[in-house]
Scaffold this active site. Sequence first.
Site, PDB file in Angstrom:
ATOM      1  N   HIS A  65      11.245  17.699   1.377  1.00 55.29           N
ATOM      2  CA  HIS A  65      10.456  17.331   1.993  1.00 55.29           C
ATOM      3  C   HIS A  65      10.827  17.774   3.567  1.00 55.29           C
ATOM      4  CE1 HIS A  65       8.561  14.647  -0.924  1.00 55.29           C
ATOM      5  NE2 HIS A  65       7.494  14.574  -0.259  1.00 55.29           N
ATOM      6  N   HIS A 105       4.279  19.244   4.711  1.00 55.27           N
ATOM      7  CA  HIS A 105       4.373  18.474   4.570  1.00 55.27           C
ATOM      8  C   HIS A 105       5.725  17.932   3.237  1.00 55.27           C
ATOM      9  CE1 HIS A 105       4.941  13.964   3.522  1.00 55.27           C
ATOM     10  NE2 HIS A 105       4.972  13.862   1.729  1.00 55.27           N
ATOM     11  N   GLU A 118       2.629 -12.192  -0.248  1.00 54.50           N
ATOM     12  CA  GLU A 118       4.014 -12.279  -1.724  1.00 54.50           C
ATOM     13  C   GLU A 118       3.926 -10.642  -1.487  1.00 54.50           C
ATOM     14  OE1 GLU A 118       0.086 -12.633  -1.875  1.00 54.50           O
ATOM     15  OE2 GLU A 118      -0.137 -14.845  -2.940  1.00 54.50           O
ATOM     16  N   HIS A 138      -6.153 -16.537 -12.085  1.00 52.26           N
ATOM     17  CA  HIS A 138      -4.938 -17.922 -12.156  1.00 52.26           C
ATOM     18  C   HIS A 138      -3.965 -18.151 -13.122  1.00 52.26           C
ATOM     19  CE1 HIS A 138      -6.404 -18.166  -7.690  1.00 52.26           C
ATOM     20  NE2 HIS A 138      -5.694 -19.309  -7.689  1.00 52.26           N
TER      21      HIS A 138
END
Lengths: 734, 734
Positions: free
Chosen positions: B63, B299, B453, B517
């Site tokens: 890159h 890139h 989270e 859940h």
Amino acid sequence: MAPSLEAYEDAVSLQPVKVQQTKINGTNGVDSLQPKESDKHDLVLRVFRCLIADLCEQFKGGHPGGAMSMTAIGVSLWKYAMKYSPSNPNYFDRDRFVLSNGHTCLFQYTFMHLVGYRQMTIEQLKSYHSRRTDSICPGHPEIENEGIEVTTGPLGQGVANAVGLSMATKQLAATYNKPGFDLVDNMTWCMIGDACLQEGVALEAFQLAGHWKLNNLAIIYDNKQITCDGSVDMVCTEDINAKMRACGWNVIDVHDGTSNVQGCTQAFIEARVSDLPTFINIRTVIGIGSAIAGQAKAHGAAFGAEDVANIKRAFGMNPEEHFVVPDEVYDFFREARSRGEEYEANWADIVESYTQKYPQEGAEFKLRVQGKMPQDWAQFIPKKDDLPTRPTPSRKSAGIVCNVLAENLKNFMVGTADLSPSAKVDFQNPELKTACGLNGNYSGRYIHYGIREHAMASIANGLAAYNKGTFLPVTSTFFMFYIYAAPGIRMGALQGFQQIHIATHDSIGTGEDGPTHQPIALAALYRAMPNFLYIRPCDTEETAGALIAALNATFTPTLISLSRQNLTQFPQYSSREGVQKGAYVFVEQEDADVTLIGVGSEMGFVVQTVETLGKEHNIKARIVSFPCQRLFEQQSKEYKQSVLRYKSKAPIVVVEAYSPTSWERYADAGINMSSFGKSLPGADAYKYFGFEPTVMAKQIQGFVEEVQRDGIESLRGDFRDLNGTLGYGTKDEH
Amino acid sequence: MAPSLEAYEDAVSLQPVKVQQTKINGTNGVDSLQPKESDKHDLVLRVFRCLIADLCEQFKGGHPGGAMSMTAIGVSLWKYAMKYSPSNPNYFDRDRFVLSNGHTCLFQYTFMHLVGYRQMTIEQLKSYHSRRTDSICPGHPEIENEGIEVTTGPLGQGVANAVGLSMATKQLAATYNKPGFDLVDNMTWCMIGDACLQEGVALEAFQLAGHWKLNNLAIIYDNKQITCDGSVDMVCTEDINAKMRACGWNVIDVHDGTSNVQGCTQAFIEARVSDLPTFINIRTVIGIGSAIAGQAKAHGAAFGAEDVANIKRAFGMNPEEHFVVPDEVYDFFREARSRGEEYEANWADIVESYTQKYPQEGAEFKLRVQGKMPQDWAQFIPKKDDLPTRPTPSRKSAGIVCNVLAENLKNFMVGTADLSPSAKVDFQNPELKTACGLNGNYSGRYIHYGIREHAMASIANGLAAYNKGTFLPVTSTFFMFYIYAAPGIRMGALQGFQQIHIATHDSIGTGEDGPTHQPIALAALYRAMPNFLYIRPCDTEETAGALIAALNATFTPTLISLSRQNLTQFPQYSSREGVQKGAYVFVEQEDADVTLIGVGSEMGFVVQTVETLGKEHNIKARIVSFPCQRLFEQQSKEYKQSVLRYKSKAPIVVVEAYSPTSWERYADAGINMSSFGKSLPGADAYKYFGFEPTVMAKQIQGFVEEVQRDGIESLRGDFRDLNGTLGYGTKDEH
């Protein structure tokens, strides 16, 4: 084009129903709310909140606080703002409602009861948190139940679902609407709580909705400033309104919203005519009326009998009476039924007159509404003889097949998380190259999701949820980054959406990008996931088979796991029909000493290893190609035996550059990965970890000899990792 | 307390080194850059970019574009802004540098070479994208290599890692610094590209850094407006500066940053003295100098020989020469070595004089620096006799053990994603309740992460990366939502961080929250993950064992999977020592007809089923408790045989309310989950899916009789799902 207020009035005038907001003049439409109606708001709010408290109290559980803070919002939505039909919850042009804070589901269930959804009886309402297995009031809204647009609960995802639903409307409208015929013209309303403003998936979706200018989307923020741990200012002190504006949203504040039906309704009407997506920030009080109003404790537990009695006294209700809904409250809401039926009849008229004027488009549109694929879809899958025979990366194979499908099947809605050049599913046909959502153009069917894998998956869920089969969402990124998307992919499986996930750069063959980009354990998740197909084809023919399997799986998402690198093609062995059975005999060999399972990009090594085993070690081996465990599980015992020959004395060895987890069901030994990968050119990475025919042949030879000596019985409970041990402890100090 | 400019100067004056920014007066410190130095910038930039082009060209990969756009930023960082020591990359008080856009790693490697990191020779630099297995220049930065603070590559996570690193500094400083003794006083610099502004994990982390006012953090945005798919305005049109300000950040623009060393340096100096975290938005051009400058093509691929030659001509270098670094470029950078050694010597002096003045704190601080746990940590684990014997949820069990550890071991850095009331790991001791990061107070050791989270896991990686063992991060949320955190958890395993993840509400026993859940497939991911311990204890004694295992696993993260509901305690059977071996005999039975494997919260059912099997069916069963597969894999063949008795004729049946995936290695049959769960009270959910002793006893009886009839050999390749088939096709139409 964003609707002007006039356009909005025109649209409404096509639907001559008795909703209050049809009478709006200027932006201040709420002035037209009848005082008589407004007078009833107080009663309705009081009755609703006491009902919520009772419903949670009966089984001492549930989430009452949010349903009570949001009551005025609900009255405004179901009485004034939303277009829907309780008699036919699936009426196509209805507004979509997403409860992203799904734990407040009682809020939605109770309004559905009040406005007259037929299945949502008071008995059903009372089944919330009960032991009834036939309850349609589970702890979070579930799409299987009438009137629920999307299953929510995992926070933040509802926002992305709503973005997908809004995009679905935009794309259909851009494709089919004609002057004077707003065939598709619905809003999406999405309720969120404080939590959804913290989850990354929602933050990604906010960016996209603003960028795409989805002015048919309204996010309603129930701003309680409370989550489980307490006051939100413990974890978030940003200026949310400024942030949403920076993201390209129209922002409306409702400062004292807990009981402010008029303020909410005005905001919702403004949202309808905005030329940007609208974020409505409504300040409310959790558990209003309770002794613990405004506190975290009001979030996720019943109030207790004493507090419920207090709530009723505070709201002028009789604490001795439970589940009380006066007739005038039902009367207030139930006119929604006839209103909805009129919406629906009116829409049917539009569809009919449209079809008369535009017969071809009309027929196609009806097929989309029915969610049916054209009968002749199979013809678009390239035949085996037309496939390339020189080495080809399977991502390119998938591109070849997927592109022709996407071009010909209007429901394909393809997208990528910024990996168009790698994933190869972007449209090759220049006419179809238009990106959906850019510069006010929504007729394209290719979505640039940006580097937002989780939002991509969850927006794809919204597209699928719009109406079964109307869209077949296709997503794409590196397989490794389907770990970012996993929470959304799982929700697609749970909801039974047909979707195709194009996952390239699987395995260590990915090469130089190194261990961060080389998946080892992720396949175990997708292979274990209920209602999900993880398919890893070994060449172009098998890739065609994988796409056929995905198209046949109308209630199941499919992830197709593909290689970055060139793969040898095996036209003499590989079979699209075999893929449909999950596994099949790739190279047969009578009196084989061993069966080798080959998978995906490691198949080439397996074929070479079998040659070496024969030439160098005098060991006869047969090969099973095993692209999909789940499909294999559907086959008969006889078929499984014919493929794997469990009754023979020949052991079975699987070769796959992933964790062996899940292969122990089928194989006695494996050549797999026990550690994370390594940054090397792909071929060298394979070599480094022992995926080399001469090395593997020796390992297999040793294993076969041992089994011949000790008997196949000796293998019980002793799956052999032939090239290493499992990964704990492989980490050196650094 | 935010440092004022004066405080900054004071701090610097403690370290009398020759960095340019020591001479700043007012905020315009860059004025003091020596003209002589500035003159060299042009040469340095040109040499650096040609070197990058050469390094990518040699193996036709890598890159290059980003490394070339960011060159001036790098000069500014490594020459002027950062505090570090090439001679000792682990010098404790160094600034931390995180390359969140990890694919531009050549940028970092090359500066490390230029400033004189001893392992980073020119030969090593040239090994980038080579076949060398001993390369320290992998395709993304890897923490195992000298001078790399954190492994990056999965986009967005580096931002959260940087937030964790900054928080680590703040917490240590708040704990140990004294007036006149800035023992811990480092910045964290984090480079990002356009992609990191789209990933949710970064967006979550931005919120937290702003909220926590981490003024020792600077995000350097290499604003190229290019990603793989093309121009960023295809996927993002937000006002990023306004958004960052709304999140509580100090924002600095560098408008023409591609070659603007002076502008970058000024911005970095301003960042050092900001009282907010600083976002530095630097406009650059990807692949500057190349024919494809400013394009996506620059890139992720080498430029080709012709373009490389053009680049060299454009930069006044000789196209015939490769890897050219003139001595004056080395001279320009290599003074960093002596500067770094002075930093280090100065810091050592501070530590010594601190220790003389504050002997106790000094000793403790040195222990933290060494990353050592106190020798006596085992004493803080409650003894078996002190544990509760009445039914207890294992999340509460974990709280009992974890809390006393966290109180006594200063390196415990506990946190939660808004589930303090559920996860039970918040400090019970009121003195320790102070949240870290609130109101300028960083001395607490409990972090409220909010409902984020993924950021929680990735910030925990930053805390662990600060210095091995200085922090032992503990995270907590529902097990199901460790699917949101999975990308970060995986990076913790890859990097060998000791961490403890407290995952409550595992299995369908979670109850009313329903299938969204209830985890079914997630354990398969964590059990398959290399260098990871997934431990599912059945009672408090086993939970203590799980925490002991986690504390012993100094190079491995541990996830402890816990129940919401009460679990029967089995003090007569359960064993913390057994947990260390992964599995052990729970209830022995000579001449057993069957071995049952019990796991976690389903153990209670197994014990009852064995009773029923004996009483009702005259079947003798023994029980193996199996909390951790990975630890079991470490044991000897003899031990495994003694636990599971593979050589007997008795079949093995596993009972766990998850997908069976991974158990096929150990068992012949399973009573598991084949579909997603259901919203019912926990006990009813178990019953609904057949986890009921009488039902299971009958299934096991039938199975045992069949095996007795057909022989244990008949089971080969025929793992039995005793209560159903796997999940595909279980989805009904809706």
